[in-house]
Design a protein around this motif. Sequence first.
Motif, PDB file in Angstrom:
ATOM      1  N   GLY A 135       0.668  -1.708   0.312  1.00 46.77           N
ATOM      2  CA  GLY A 135      -0.364  -0.048   0.500  1.00 46.77           C
ATOM      3  C   GLY A 135       0.478   0.771   0.226  1.00 46.77           C
ATOM      4  O   GLY A 135       1.837   1.244  -0.522  1.00 46.77           O
ATOM      5  N   ARG A 136       0.189   2.277   0.711  1.00 48.15           N
ATOM      6  CA  ARG A 136       1.454   3.715   0.425  1.00 48.15           C
ATOM      7  C   ARG A 136       1.426   4.063   2.374  1.00 48.15           C
ATOM      8  O   ARG A 136       0.587   3.816   3.240  1.00 48.15           O
ATOM      9  CB  ARG A 136       0.564   5.115  -0.364  1.00 48.15           C
ATOM     10  N   ASP A 137       2.600   4.815   2.574  1.00 51.03           N
ATOM     11  CA  ASP A 137       2.131   5.154   4.483  1.00 51.03           C
ATOM     12  C   ASP A 137       1.260   6.120   4.061  1.00 51.03           C
ATOM     13  O   ASP A 137       1.220   7.056   3.947  1.00 51.03           O
ATOM     14  CB  ASP A 137       3.954   6.012   3.543  1.00 51.03           C
ATOM     15  N   ALA A 138       0.983   6.030   5.543  1.00 48.98           N
ATOM     16  CA  ALA A 138       0.026   7.226   5.738  1.00 48.98           C
ATOM     17  C   ALA A 138       0.654   8.519   5.214  1.00 48.98           C
ATOM     18  O   ALA A 138      -0.485   8.921   5.278  1.00 48.98           O
ATOM     19  CB  ALA A 138      -0.083   6.639   7.061  1.00 48.98           C
ATOM     20  N   ASP A 139       2.125   8.219   6.232  1.00 47.20           N
ATOM     21  CA  ASP A 139       2.054  10.258   6.506  1.00 47.20           C
ATOM     22  C   ASP A 139       2.990  10.626   4.799  1.00 47.20           C
ATOM     23  O   ASP A 139       2.821  11.729   5.357  1.00 47.20           O
ATOM     24  CB  ASP A 139       3.409  10.252   7.613  1.00 47.20           C
ATOM     25  N   PRO A 242       5.629  19.798  -5.224  1.00 47.32           N
ATOM     26  CA  PRO A 242       6.629  18.873  -4.445  1.00 47.32           C
ATOM     27  C   PRO A 242       5.690  17.223  -3.736  1.00 47.32           C
ATOM     28  O   PRO A 242       5.025  17.532  -3.796  1.00 47.32           O
ATOM     29  CB  PRO A 242       6.240  20.829  -2.987  1.00 47.32           C
ATOM     30  N   LEU A 243       6.442  16.985  -2.684  1.00 46.45           N
ATOM     31  CA  LEU A 243       6.368  16.045  -2.721  1.00 46.45           C
ATOM     32  C   LEU A 243       5.358  16.420  -1.329  1.00 46.45           C
ATOM     33  O   LEU A 243       4.449  15.193  -0.813  1.00 46.45           O
ATOM     34  CB  LEU A 243       7.771  14.869  -1.828  1.00 46.45           C
ATOM     35  N   GLU A 244       5.665  16.753  -0.359  1.00 47.97           N
ATOM     36  CA  GLU A 244       4.598  17.023   1.317  1.00 47.97           C
ATOM     37  C   GLU A 244       3.495  17.818   0.318  1.00 47.97           C
ATOM     38  O   GLU A 244       2.315  17.651   1.546  1.00 47.97           O
ATOM     39  CB  GLU A 244       5.482  18.221   2.209  1.00 47.97           C
TER      40      GLU A 244
END
Length: 408
Positions: A135-139, A242-244
């Motif tokens: 899956g994907r990281d929650a943060d 941006p990644l964030e």
Amino acid sequence: MTAMTFQQLEQDVLRPDLCTVCGACQLACPAGVIGFDGLTPVLTADSWTAADCGECTDCLTVCPGADPGTPATEERLFRRTRTPAERWTGIFDEVVAGHSLDPVVFEASASGGSLTALLQTAMAAFGVTVVLSMGRDADEPWRAAPALVRDPAALAGTAQSTYQLAPYLGALRPVMLHEPDAKVAMSGVACHIQAMRKLQAMDTEAGRWARDHVVLLVEPACSSSTRPEGTAAVITQRAEVPLESVVRLRYREGEYPGDIGIRTADGQDHRVAFWQAVRDFAGNKTHRCLSCGDWMSGLADVSVSDGDPNIFAASVQGGDQDKHGRVFIRTETGRKAMAEGFARGLLTHRPVDLAGLNLGLERKRNRRASYEESGKPVPLGPLPHYREELDIIPDEQLIAAPAEGEHA
């Protein structure tokens, strides 16, 4: 002086860059002191050093980095090892074209959702209560992370290819410790499957748990995975995002074969052509992935490759294939899963012809041959002492950028 076990792991696997980041060492460690610093296994207990570790050899035994253990597993599963003609596909009874009949899963999937349908089947027919999927990281939603899924409907959220490395099998450790009676199904690429099969052969607490409770293994074919930096580069340099700001990432979004789909916090959707991402990913791979000798492990109950044998070209020119996967049925458990999935209306399948080039496989074959010639440390292949002879085509030629105006 004899090296202690974790020191030996560092010497044999980590320093030669042969770690697959599969996470099996974290799952198998009896003391529970192996974790990950990014993509690197480390000892996590403050009171331990590499020299303290040596009471067992479990992390070395389970590790597929230098030795995937394919022949021994094939003897256990099939009572024989593969022939040279089976070198890249492994042993299988039947291959069919399949896809999910659930419209949500089909739409969410990269190549029809047959793999996800099999995991749903395991929950419906095999008593599975936990599914391990990527899956994907929650943060950081752009970053891959293992997911423990307990709701069959929620599997649609992981019904995608994930072209990114992340420690994986260690996510099962809390299940093993705190839900020891749970039945588990899992998806995983070749190194994950090889590690799980090695663990199932071990006469340890973790090995016995894996043997008794991990009841279905399915795998997608893997041309090679990519460091997280590869995904980050596509997002920041290609999409200029941006990644964030990323709240959602899909690697095969939209009309088959799909594009990189990026959603940002402002609700905007950004797309990057899949073929461009494939080229960007090529510069962000580990030595172990580049030198890997397996397109599929051949050790899963069922393996699935993309139905379109050249999704790079389909991304450039537009594809003419319907969305589906090629499903390799290998074990009795795999045959039962396919039959139950079909009977329960979760998936459908039809005969398929394997003839013709598969780009992912050709990239893997040619890279492996080049690394075998390089003299660098490489993982063992599925056929001991066997080297495939071919005129090596450089990877950059197999995924050459299209001429201006050629791509759709």
